[in-house]
Design a protein around this motif. Structure first.
Motif, mmCIF file in Angstrom:
data_model
loop_
_atom_site.group_PDB
_atom_site.id
_atom_site.type_symbol
_atom_site.label_atom_id
_atom_site.label_comp_id
_atom_site.label_asym_id
_atom_site.label_seq_id
_atom_site.Cartn_x
_atom_site.Cartn_y
_atom_site.Cartn_z
ATOM 1 N N SER A 6 0.878 -1.170 0.000
ATOM 2 C CA SER A 6 0.000 0.000 0.000
ATOM 3 C C SER A 6 0.917 1.223 0.000
ATOM 4 C CB SER A 6 -0.895 -0.008 1.247
ATOM 5 O OG SER A 6 -0.111 0.204 2.410
ATOM 6 N N ASN A 11 1.193 -4.374 2.810
ATOM 7 C CA ASN A 11 -0.196 -4.460 3.275
ATOM 8 C C ASN A 11 -0.383 -5.829 3.929
ATOM 9 O OD1 ASN A 11 -2.982 -4.776 3.516
ATOM 10 N ND2 ASN A 11 -3.392 -3.493 1.730
ATOM 11 N N GLU A 14 -3.935 -7.559 3.644
ATOM 12 C CA GLU A 14 -4.180 -8.172 2.337
ATOM 13 C C GLU A 14 -3.332 -9.433 2.164
ATOM 14 O OE1 GLU A 14 -6.313 -8.734 -0.962
ATOM 15 O OE2 GLU A 14 -6.653 -7.130 0.488
#
Length: 72
Positions: A6, A11, A14
């Motif tokens: 990100s 991230n 995720e």
């Protein structure tokens, strides 16, 4: 596995979702930190976080291989 980023770095949320998807769909192993070229741009803290997620998240469900630890 790829490492999702990100604007703030890796991230982790995720990544956890991707790992769970792989395991739920029958993968035999999770291979992170080496196959798609991300490690050189990641901090040590980010690498440790991914190892932690894989080590605990896959417990007894899939093998975990960390290619960044291969001795040269």
């Amino acid at each position: 596995m790829i490492t999702p980023f990100s604007e703030d770095g890796v991230n982790l949320q995720e990544f956890g979702k991707m790992m769970e998807y792989q395991i739920a769909n029958g993968t035999d192993a999770l291979i992170v930190l080496g196959t798609t070229g991300e490690p050189p741009v990641m901090s040590d803290e980010e690498k440790v976080s991914l190892r932690h997620i894989c080590s605990f998240g896959r417990y007894k469900r899939a093998r975990f291989d960390d290619l960044s630890y291969v001795e040269r």
